[in-house]
Design an enzyme around this catalytic site. Structure first.
Site, PDB file in Angstrom:
ATOM      1  N   GLY A   1      45.551  64.659  51.769  1.00 45.62           N
ATOM      2  CA  GLY A   1      45.271  64.021  50.538  1.00 45.62           C
ATOM      3  C   GLY A   1      46.222  62.980  50.032  1.00 45.62           C
ATOM      4  O   GLY A   1      46.646  62.875  48.865  1.00 45.62           O
TER       5      GLY A   1
ATOM      6  N   LEU B   1      52.867  68.508  33.802  1.00 44.41           N
ATOM      7  CA  LEU B   1      51.815  67.394  33.646  1.00 44.41           C
ATOM      8  C   LEU B   1      52.172  65.879  34.460  1.00 44.41           C
ATOM      9  O   LEU B   1      53.207  65.500  34.380  1.00 44.41           O
ATOM     10  CB  LEU B   1      51.826  67.123  32.073  1.00 44.41           C
ATOM     11  CG  LEU B   1      51.259  68.062  31.162  1.00 44.41           C
ATOM     12  CD1 LEU B   1      51.754  67.424  29.809  1.00 44.41           C
ATOM     13  CD2 LEU B   1      49.667  68.118  31.378  1.00 44.41           C
TER      14      LEU B   1
ATOM     15  N   TYR C   1      41.930  77.767  38.864  1.00 43.12           N
ATOM     16  CA  TYR C   1      43.074  76.700  39.504  1.00 43.12           C
ATOM     17  C   TYR C   1      44.278  77.408  39.154  1.00 43.12           C
ATOM     18  O   TYR C   1      45.149  77.390  40.147  1.00 43.12           O
ATOM     19  CB  TYR C   1      43.265  75.662  38.175  1.00 43.12           C
ATOM     20  CG  TYR C   1      44.161  74.471  38.754  1.00 43.12           C
ATOM     21  CD1 TYR C   1      44.009  73.800  39.980  1.00 43.12           C
ATOM     22  CD2 TYR C   1      45.613  74.455  37.971  1.00 43.12           C
ATOM     23  CE1 TYR C   1      45.239  73.249  40.417  1.00 43.12           C
ATOM     24  CE2 TYR C   1      46.052  73.534  38.250  1.00 43.12           C
ATOM     25  CZ  TYR C   1      46.192  73.095  39.328  1.00 43.12           C
ATOM     26  OH  TYR C   1      47.422  71.992  39.838  1.00 43.12           O
TER      27      TYR C   1
END
Ligand code: 8X3
Length: 256
Positions: free
Chosen positions: A13, A188, A156
């Site tokens: 990714g 975050l 998740y």
């Protein structure tokens, strides 16, 4: 040409976010970099950028959810790229924020297939070589979401709790070798994470970071590189990385 002093990293990714930041950081540090991604149009600019910076780079085009494609890509690596020193299991993400009783079946499957099964596939394909060479490092990108559930996080969070268990399990299973295993758990991070979660709704995604300076992909790449370059007898087992005004998975101080 591979030189013995250069290490090889594979980053799944690697076309955006934390994966791209890791590709840049490891390239800057002199690693030979294998970048994987699902889209040729996103992978090619990364390859071009890293090559221009003087990095030996090898692109692999596949989706970690496609086990046969992952196997063909990894097993088809040219000989000089096969001795992988570092595997960064980054591919994956979040889809949806609905209550568990209203969640989307396809979102669930996509998260479980990428975040858990994709990570497992890559581990299964790459780690046997590390064990045989008695050398290597697996860095899994987990999440603070694996430590505690939050509203709408359900599946998740479960996948990231699975990443923690799989990381710990692998560390146990290779403890007789010099292979190291790390779980990096960001809070975050402003990437396309929330845009993906909200299926392209960027206005809603931006609100996630309202009133707080989030982490960046580069912040997480710094940690990954630190773990990879720590002395051989040092195993950074787990790192929780939060923005300064995020105290826990759900306690976030936002400036008005
Ligand atoms: C990303 C962190 O808290 O947005 O894994 O789920 S969180």
């Amino acid at each position: 040409m591979k030189t013995d002093s250069k290490k090889t990293v594979i980053i799944t990714g690697a076309t955006s976010g934390i994966g791209l930041a890791c590709a840049r950081a490891f390239a800057r540090d002199g690693y030979r970099v294998i970048v994987t991604g699902r889209s040729q149009s996103k992978l090619q600019p990364v390859v071009d950028e890293l090559r221009q910076a003087g990095c030996d780079v090898m692109p692999l085009l596949f989706d970690v959810r496609d086990r046969a494609a992952a196997m063909a890509a990894v097993q088809g690596l040219p000989g000089q790229w096969q001795a992988i020193d570092v595997l960064v299991n980054n591919a994956g993400g979040a889809l949806g924020l609905e209550p568990e009783y209203e969640g989307d079946f396809d979102d669930w499957d996509a998260m479980i297939d990428a975040n858990i099964k994709g990570l497992l596939t890559m581990t299964r394909l790459v780690v046997p070589g590390m064990v045989a060479r008695n050398r290597g490092h697996v860095i899994n990108i987990g999440s603070v979401a694996g430590d505690a559930a939050y509203a709408g996080g359900n599946v998740y969070c479960a996948t990231k709790a699975a990443v923690k268990a799989l990381t710990d399990g692998l560390r146990i299973d290779v403890a007789h070798t010099a292979v190291r295993v790390t779980n990096i758990k960001p809070g975050l991070v402003e990437t396309n994470f929330s845009v993906t979660r909200f299926h392209g709704d960027s206005a809603r995604a931006e609100k996630v970071y309202d009133g707080i300076e989030p982490l960046t992909g580069d912040d997480i790449a710094d940690v990954a590189l630190y773990a990879a370059n720590a002395p051989a007898h040092v195993q950074i087992a787990e790192v929780l990385v939060l923005a300064t005004h995020q105290a826990s998975v759900s306690v976030i101080h936002r400036q008005a």
